[in-house]
Design a protein around this motif. Structure first.
Motif, PDB file in Angstrom:
ATOM      1  N   LEU A  39      38.090  47.836  45.553  1.00 20.92           N
ATOM      2  CA  LEU A  39      39.244  48.036  46.061  1.00 20.92           C
ATOM      3  C   LEU A  39      39.441  47.264  47.514  1.00 20.92           C
ATOM      4  N   MET A  40      38.544  47.432  48.312  1.00 19.75           N
ATOM      5  CA  MET A  40      38.476  46.657  49.719  1.00 19.75           C
ATOM      6  C   MET A  40      38.702  45.134  49.430  1.00 19.75           C
ATOM      7  N   GLU A  41      38.238  44.571  48.516  1.00 24.12           N
ATOM      8  CA  GLU A  41      38.068  43.117  48.368  1.00 24.12           C
ATOM      9  C   GLU A  41      39.551  42.806  47.896  1.00 24.12           C
ATOM     10  N   ARG A  42      40.010  43.512  46.975  1.00 26.44           N
ATOM     11  CA  ARG A  42      41.507  43.462  46.675  1.00 26.44           C
ATOM     12  C   ARG A  42      42.646  43.670  47.836  1.00 26.44           C
ATOM     13  N   LEU A  43      42.253  44.564  48.450  1.00 22.83           N
ATOM     14  CA  LEU A  43      43.358  44.901  49.697  1.00 22.83           C
ATOM     15  C   LEU A  43      43.310  43.897  50.645  1.00 22.83           C
ATOM     16  N   LEU A  44      41.933  43.181  50.998  1.00 22.52           N
ATOM     17  CA  LEU A  44      41.882  42.221  51.808  1.00 22.52           C
ATOM     18  C   LEU A  44      42.487  40.651  51.299  1.00 22.52           C
ATOM     19  N   VAL A  45      42.493  40.799  50.138  1.00 19.84           N
ATOM     20  CA  VAL A  45      43.201  39.561  49.614  1.00 19.84           C
ATOM     21  C   VAL A  45      44.825  39.868  49.717  1.00 19.84           C
ATOM     22  N   ALA A  46      45.085  41.082  49.514  1.00 20.17           N
ATOM     23  CA  ALA A  46      46.595  41.233  49.531  1.00 20.17           C
ATOM     24  C   ALA A  46      47.046  41.285  50.915  1.00 20.17           C
ATOM     25  N   GLU A  47      46.259  41.841  51.806  1.00 21.80           N
ATOM     26  CA  GLU A  47      46.611  41.589  53.219  1.00 21.80           C
ATOM     27  C   GLU A  47      46.678  40.122  53.827  1.00 21.80           C
ATOM     28  N   GLN A  48      45.944  39.217  53.372  1.00 26.31           N
ATOM     29  CA  GLN A  48      45.912  37.845  53.766  1.00 26.31           C
ATOM     30  C   GLN A  48      47.196  37.049  53.100  1.00 26.31           C
ATOM     31  N   ARG A  49      47.563  37.651  51.903  1.00 26.42           N
ATOM     32  CA  ARG A  49      48.627  37.027  51.337  1.00 26.42           C
ATOM     33  C   ARG A  49      49.912  37.405  51.826  1.00 26.42           C
ATOM     34  N   ASN A  50      49.889  38.745  52.349  1.00 22.68           N
ATOM     35  CA  ASN A  50      51.226  39.116  52.966  1.00 22.68           C
ATOM     36  C   ASN A  50      51.524  38.986  54.334  1.00 22.68           C
ATOM     37  N   ILE A  51      50.652  38.233  55.057  1.00 23.77           N
ATOM     38  CA  ILE A  51      50.804  38.316  56.554  1.00 23.77           C
ATOM     39  C   ILE A  51      51.802  37.307  56.864  1.00 23.77           C
ATOM     40  N   PRO A  52      52.056  36.312  56.057  1.00 23.08           N
ATOM     41  CA  PRO A  52      53.234  35.194  56.642  1.00 23.08           C
ATOM     42  C   PRO A  52      54.374  36.299  56.039  1.00 23.08           C
ATOM     43  N   HIS A  53      54.536  37.157  55.228  1.00 18.51           N
ATOM     44  CA  HIS A  53      55.599  37.829  55.019  1.00 18.51           C
ATOM     45  C   HIS A  53      56.035  39.139  55.878  1.00 18.51           C
ATOM     46  N   TYR A  54      54.849  39.608  56.010  1.00 11.54           N
ATOM     47  CA  TYR A  54      55.078  41.065  56.881  1.00 11.54           C
ATOM     48  C   TYR A  54      54.528  41.079  58.208  1.00 11.54           C
ATOM     49  N   GLY A  55      53.979  40.019  58.747  1.00  6.13           N
ATOM     50  CA  GLY A  55      53.426  40.194  59.791  1.00  6.13           C
ATOM     51  C   GLY A  55      51.952  41.054  59.856  1.00  6.13           C
ATOM     52  N   PHE A  56      51.507  40.961  61.252  1.00  4.76           N
ATOM     53  CA  PHE A  56      50.274  41.905  61.563  1.00  4.76           C
ATOM     54  C   PHE A  56      50.657  43.264  61.842  1.00  4.76           C
ATOM     55  N   GLY A  57      49.923  44.245  61.290  1.00  3.06           N
ATOM     56  CA  GLY A  57      50.391  45.557  61.683  1.00  3.06           C
ATOM     57  C   GLY A  57      50.281  46.655  60.663  1.00  3.06           C
ATOM     58  N   ILE A  58      50.605  47.988  60.933  1.00  2.00           N
ATOM     59  CA  ILE A  58      50.315  48.905  60.127  1.00  2.00           C
ATOM     60  C   ILE A  58      51.354  48.891  58.968  1.00  2.00           C
ATOM     61  N   LYS A  59      52.581  48.559  59.155  1.00  2.00           N
ATOM     62  CA  LYS A  59      53.712  48.414  58.367  1.00  2.00           C
ATOM     63  C   LYS A  59      53.274  47.482  57.256  1.00  2.00           C
ATOM     64  N   GLY A  60      52.746  46.570  57.486  1.00  2.00           N
ATOM     65  CA  GLY A  60      52.224  45.248  56.457  1.00  2.00           C
ATOM     66  C   GLY A  60      50.941  45.899  55.822  1.00  2.00           C
ATOM     67  N   PHE A  61      50.097  46.565  56.334  1.00  2.00           N
ATOM     68  CA  PHE A  61      48.885  47.196  55.959  1.00  2.00           C
ATOM     69  C   PHE A  61      49.324  47.962  54.882  1.00  2.00           C
ATOM     70  N   THR A  62      50.195  48.990  55.125  1.00  2.00           N
ATOM     71  CA  THR A  62      50.703  49.856  54.307  1.00  2.00           C
ATOM     72  C   THR A  62      51.166  49.488  52.808  1.00  2.00           C
ATOM     73  N   LEU A  63      52.083  48.489  52.849  1.00  2.00           N
ATOM     74  CA  LEU A  63      52.626  47.747  51.911  1.00  2.00           C
ATOM     75  C   LEU A  63      51.646  47.103  51.239  1.00  2.00           C
ATOM     76  N   SER A  64      50.412  46.670  51.774  1.00  2.00           N
ATOM     77  CA  SER A  64      49.322  45.840  51.113  1.00  2.00           C
ATOM     78  C   SER A  64      48.619  46.791  50.271  1.00  2.00           C
ATOM     79  N   MET A  65      48.513  48.384  50.850  1.00  2.00           N
ATOM     80  CA  MET A  65      47.842  48.993  50.047  1.00  2.00           C
ATOM     81  C   MET A  65      48.723  49.654  48.770  1.00  2.00           C
ATOM     82  N   ILE A  66      49.818  49.793  48.832  1.00  2.00           N
ATOM     83  CA  ILE A  66      50.716  50.078  47.645  1.00  2.00           C
ATOM     84  C   ILE A  66      50.476  48.810  46.695  1.00  2.00           C
ATOM     85  N   GLU A  67      50.705  47.696  47.323  1.00  2.00           N
ATOM     86  CA  GLU A  67      50.734  46.621  46.384  1.00  2.00           C
ATOM     87  C   GLU A  67      49.325  46.597  45.615  1.00  2.00           C
TER      88      GLU A  67
END
Length: 230
Positions: free
Chosen positions: A43-71
């Motif tokens: 799960l953590m591996e998949r989450l890290l991949v999602a975070e890395q993919r989403n940084i250009p869209h959501y930026g850094f921070g808790i909101k992007g992290f939350t969206l990456s968890m949902i995804e």
């Protein structure tokens, strides 16, 4: 002759106050919520991949992290994640956005000792509202000559900020816990990069130390910073 140091930039999260600790706790809670669907490590591996993919869209921070968890939750359950789990993930994100600010050892004393001797600027990346909230709660705002909340930290970012508030990156120093964001790009910009390791650092902030660079230093904690400056 080397020009004198005139400005020092400080990172905020996990340099002046604790931050990654709250992400780790939330990740543990996230793993518990999805335990029936996948192993925590996967799960953590998949989450890290999602975070890395989403940084250009959501930026850094808790909101992007939350969206990456949902995804990630949608991904590992093949779209069958219960709405109740999504609600709990959103609750966890909101809780992170209200966590207290716990200063790291020597943060306040170090800034107080340097105030007036150098131009001090807080240079942090992440969600604007959350970073402003933490700075207000920290009690450190008045110690800085400037505040810069940026979308990313690159050599160009540091050249701009150190020219705006000081005499350029060559007469500047950046202090932070992230080798990737605080140290390497500042050294590449021509300034001093001071690494202050933190016990918990986000995987995406790891980078090789620029040991070959004459303007790279590593210290154990902020209390050792003045030794470099004397």
């Amino acid at each position: 002759m080397t020009k004198p140091l005139t400005m020092i930039g400080f990172d905020a999260d996990d340099t002046l106050w604790h931050n990654e600790h709250y992400f780790v706790l939330t990740q543990d809670h996230f793993a518990d919520l999805l335990r029936e669907h996948t192993e925590p490590d996967r799960l953590m591996e998949r989450l890290l991949v999602a975070e890395q993919r989403n940084i250009p869209h959501y930026g850094f921070g808790i909101k992007g992290f939350t969206l990456s968890m949902i995804e990630t939750a949608i991904d590992v359950t093949n779209g069958k994640v219960p709405a109740s789990v999504i609600a709990k993930i959103l609750d966890a994100g909101r809780e992170m956005l209200s966590h207290p600010v716990d200063l790291l050892p020597h943060a306040q004393e170090t800034l107080a000792a340097l105030q007036g001797r150098y131009t001090l600027v807080l240079i942090t990346k992440g969600d604007l509202l959350d970073q402003e909230r933490k700075l207000a709660l920290s009690g450190l705002r008045e110690m800085f000559n400037g505040i810069e909340i940026v979308s990313d930290k690159t050599p160009a970012t540091y050249r701009r900020i150190f020219s705006q508030f000081g005499d350029g990156a060559e007469q500047g120093m950046m202090v932070g816990n992230s080798m990737k964001s605080d140290v390497v790009p500042m050294v590449d910009a021509g300034g001093w990069g001071i690494h202050v390791p933190h016990g918990q650092t986000w995987a995406l902030e790891h980078a090789d130390a620029p040991h070959h660079a004459p303007r790279f230093r590593q210290i154990g904690d902020l209390s050792e910073l003045e030794q470099i400056l004397t």
